[in-house]
Design a protein around this motif. Sequence first.
Motif, short mmCIF file in Angstrom:
data_model
loop_
_atom_site.label_atom_id
_atom_site.label_comp_id
_atom_site.label_asym_id
_atom_site.label_seq_id
_atom_site.Cartn_x
_atom_site.Cartn_y
_atom_site.Cartn_z
N ASP A 159 0.86 -1.19 0.00
CA ASP A 159 0.00 0.00 0.00
C ASP A 159 0.89 1.23 0.00
N ASN A 160 1.13 1.79 -1.19
CA ASN A 160 2.04 2.94 -1.27
C ASN A 160 1.38 4.25 -0.85
N ASN A 161 0.16 4.18 -0.32
CA ASN A 161 -0.49 5.37 0.23
C ASN A 161 -0.55 5.33 1.76
N PHE A 162 0.24 4.46 2.37
CA PHE A 162 0.25 4.29 3.83
C PHE A 162 1.21 5.34 4.41
N ALA A 163 0.68 6.52 4.73
CA ALA A 163 1.52 7.64 5.14
C ALA A 163 2.32 7.34 6.40
N LEU A 195 4.13 13.57 3.69
CA LEU A 195 3.36 14.81 3.63
C LEU A 195 2.59 14.94 2.32
N VAL A 196 3.11 14.36 1.26
CA VAL A 196 2.37 14.37 -0.01
C VAL A 196 1.02 13.68 0.19
N LEU A 197 1.03 12.62 0.98
CA LEU A 197 -0.19 11.86 1.24
C LEU A 197 -1.06 12.52 2.30
N GLU A 198 -0.41 13.11 3.32
CA GLU A 198 -1.16 13.74 4.42
C GLU A 198 -0.53 15.09 4.75
N PRO A 199 -0.81 16.11 3.94
CA PRO A 199 -0.17 17.42 4.14
C PRO A 199 -0.55 18.09 5.46
N SER A 200 -1.61 17.64 6.10
CA SER A 200 -2.03 18.24 7.37
C SER A 200 -1.59 17.41 8.58
N ASN A 201 -0.65 16.52 8.38
CA ASN A 201 -0.16 15.68 9.48
C ASN A 201 0.88 16.46 10.28
N LEU A 206 6.50 18.02 12.44
CA LEU A 206 7.38 18.14 13.60
C LEU A 206 8.64 17.30 13.40
N ASN A 207 8.47 16.09 12.87
CA ASN A 207 9.62 15.24 12.60
C ASN A 207 10.56 15.87 11.58
N LEU A 208 9.99 16.53 10.58
CA LEU A 208 10.82 17.24 9.60
C LEU A 208 11.66 18.31 10.29
N ALA A 209 11.03 19.07 11.18
CA ALA A 209 11.75 20.12 11.89
C ALA A 209 12.91 19.53 12.69
N ILE A 210 12.67 18.40 13.33
CA ILE A 210 13.71 17.76 14.15
C ILE A 210 14.89 17.35 13.28
#
Length: 249
Positions: A159-163, A195-201, A206-210
């Motif tokens: 499932d390549n949509n499993f964010a 984020l492409v799959l869930e841009p509002s996650n 937060l993980n990106l910021a870290i």
Amino acid sequence: MDAPGAGHVYLMFDSGIDEDQADDYFQPNDYVPFEGKAWIPVETTLYGQGDFRTAWRNGVQEYYQRKSEGTVNEVDLRTARLITYPPGRIESVTSPPPTRQQMLAFVQSDIQQFAAYVRQIVGEPQNTPLNLYNAGAHYLRIGRLQESLDLMDRVIALDNNFADAYNTKGVIYTKMGQYDRSNFDQALDMFNQGLVLEPSNAGIRLNLAIVYILRGGDGDQGRALQEYNQAQQLDPNLQDALRGIIDEP
């Protein structure tokens, strides 16, 4: 562990794992809950005669048998000097240390047995995205990064949509970044795919910021702040998540 009736003293050591997390790492009755930690009993008389798992298995079986009989007491070596024990007499026994080849064989056996033991704890998941993901998350909790990564790859193959699988892969690569900083780039790639799959996650942002903070490249501080601000807008509960870590203007 003192077993007065048996004339024997057993050894157990602190695994460093909190008691409330022990079930992630051990099967029931494979550890001793003591002072908030998971302790591992070992039968030290098996020194040089087998692998660690054998000494562990014998030690824990002996402990629970004697515990049920009321014939074992836990003694903390830090306070044992305050307790007076009658002197004992131990016959001199020559126990030559294992050879280098024997030690290597023991270590290899321990590694293989531990891997099998962990598989028993996690279980063999059914080949569905959710079951594979849950097993991979379990491996991540106990620090088995490669096993977790392999399972997340299987999730995405199904499932390549499993964010959440992309997010978890990002977390794994972030942890691997302490050994190879190029893994931070792979972590960023995984988080961005999530984020492409869930841009509002908010959690992924937060993980990106870290990761930007950890990578510390040119412009990463600004990128971290941008992702952190968006994460806070999406989830106000994250307002203090990076307080004191990220510099805000």
